[in-house]
Design an enzyme around this catalytic site. Structure first.
Site, short mmCIF file in Angstrom:
data_model
loop_
_atom_site.label_atom_id
_atom_site.label_comp_id
_atom_site.label_asym_id
_atom_site.label_seq_id
_atom_site.Cartn_x
_atom_site.Cartn_y
_atom_site.Cartn_z
N THR A 86 -4.72 57.67 52.48
CA THR A 86 -3.90 57.06 51.44
C THR A 86 -4.66 56.52 50.24
O THR A 86 -4.37 56.90 49.10
CB THR A 86 -3.06 55.94 52.07
OG1 THR A 86 -2.23 56.53 53.07
CG2 THR A 86 -2.19 55.24 51.04
ZN LIG Z 1 -0.68 57.77 52.60
#
Ligand SMILES: [Zn+2]
Length: 414
Positions: A86
């Site tokens: 992320t």
């Molecule tokens: Zn992510």
């Protein structure tokens, strides 16, 4: 390397869907960029990230709003950067740099001078190897507003967004939308022309339940409805027709299982390793004094995993030159997880971090707005291509990174 049975299919679909994405004959890439800029420039850009959203979540009944944007806009599956996690990929989307080049090399890593980086780290030194698009825009006199994006709570190169808020995972999607809309109601001199909006619940549901679970479909439907609320809010303000919506994700999601575990204990004594980041990708340093053992036992090919010294990571992964990357990098076969027996994998779910070319890791790119050709399909998009696209839409010159401006020219080509 590992075989991805779906890879050929994805490529075939992408090719079948794509329209010509090259540059017109006799025109340099820059001239083509300039021509495209003439064709369309929106009044504002709203960059929306749906964390962990796979392109194949579309068209299955949960996404009427996004399906509508795809039908009347430009769409492409997009390769994330490695590792497909992320923070690195969100920062790639806004800097145009691969994680190895922007320095946020994992969700957790160690910098020799600054110490340990976590997702809560606010020190600018962790972030300033790259310049996010909101910093570039603010420096160009464009107001920006970020309702969550990794890095947006940090002063980077001396600049913050004009409007931002500390990440609040408990804030419902509709409230996030309403905050972004409220900034558009500000007086003209404070109103942002670039906004970011971030939804995390699809990723959370995907981790807990897997990409194909009803809970994940419900999260997808919820985010789709929130984007619908944003569109209605823009229409009510008379702003929709002059707004470019760019909907992206940072990575996909692969199903995992307690039956697909690589036990590090079976390879070497886990105490010989200082694991920086483990699971769907493994980065580690040898424990001092145990370097030879680690070299002998870990480097090389294992069932469902391959490990390299960082200097030997295959070039296509663009990873390992940054001092913040652990000395050893292991690529894990998609759908498998590394673990140690004192912390076993106990349930099925989902994970990401794998090979960025794995079809399960594919990210989303949708652009919709003035000048965007309806139904345009893009192929060969990388997450590093988003920053130059945003800069072009905002009419600003941005630092040249790893992205190719020509990859997104087809978005606005008539
Ligand atoms: Zn992510």
């Amino acid at each position: 390397m590992f075989r991805f049975p779906l890879a050929g299919l994805i490529v075939a679909v992408a090719l079948a869907l794509s329209s010509c994405a090259g540059t017109p004959t006799g025109q340099s890439p820059q001239a083509a960029v300039d021509a495209a800029v003439q064709a369309a420039r929106p009044d504002r850009v709203i960059l929306i990230s749906i964390d962990g959203f796979r392109p194949d979540y579309l068209g299955k009944g949960q996404t009427p709003v996004l399906d509508g944007l795809v039908a009347t806009g430009a769409f492409g599956p997009m390769r994330p950067s490695f590792p497909s996690v992320t923070f690195p990929n969100h920062y790639t989307l806004v800097t145009g740099l691969h994680p190895d080049h922007h320095g946020v090399v994992a969700n957790r890593f160690t910098d020799a001078r600054l110490g340990v980086f976590t997702m809560a780290s606010k020190e600018s030194g962790f972030w300033d190897q790259g310049e996010p698009i909101w910093v570039t825009a603010e420096k160009a006199g464009i107001r920006t507003g970020t309702l969550f994006w990794p890095g947006s709570e940090v002063e980077i190169r001396g600049v913050r967004p004009s409007h931002w808020a500390p990440f609040d995972q408990g804030m419902p999607g509709d409230a996030r939308v309403d905050r972004v809309l409220s900034w558009l109601d500000l007086p003209a001199d404070q109103r942002p022309r670039l906004e970011t909006l971030y939804f995390d619940i699809v990723d959370t549901a995907g981790h807990r339940n897997g990409p194909d679970a009803p809970e994940t479909r419900a999260a997808v439907a919820s985010v789709d409805a929130s984007i619908g609320r944003l569109i209605e809010g823009l229409k009510a303000r008379g702003l929709y027709d002059r707004t470019m919506l760019v909907v992206v994700s940072d990575h996909g999601m692969a199903a995992t299982s307690p039956d697909r575990v690589i036990w590090l204990d079976d390879i070497l004594d886990p105490a010989a390793l200082k694991i920086g980041y483990g699971g769907a990708v493994l980065t580690a340093d040898p424990t001092p004094g145990r370097e030879a053992e680690v070299q002998q036992k870990l480097i090389g090919r294992h069932p469902h995993m391959e490990c390299w010294n960082k200097a030997d990571v295959p070039a296509r992964l663009v990873y390992g030159s940054n001092p913040r990357v652990g000395r050893i990098v292991c690529l894990v076969e998609t759908g498998w997880l590394t673990a140690t027996r004192d912390r076993p994998v106990t349930r099925a779910g989902g994970a990401h971090g794998y090979d960025n070319q794995a079809p399960e890791m594919a990210a989303l790119f949708v652009a919709h707005g003035p000048g965007v050709a309806a139904g345009r399909r893009l192929s060969d998009l990388d997450s590093v291509d988003v920053q130059p696209f945003l800069a072009r839409m905002l009419g600003i010159s941005a630092p040249v990174g790893d992205g190719r401006p020509e990859d997104t020219l087809a978005v606005t080509r008539p």
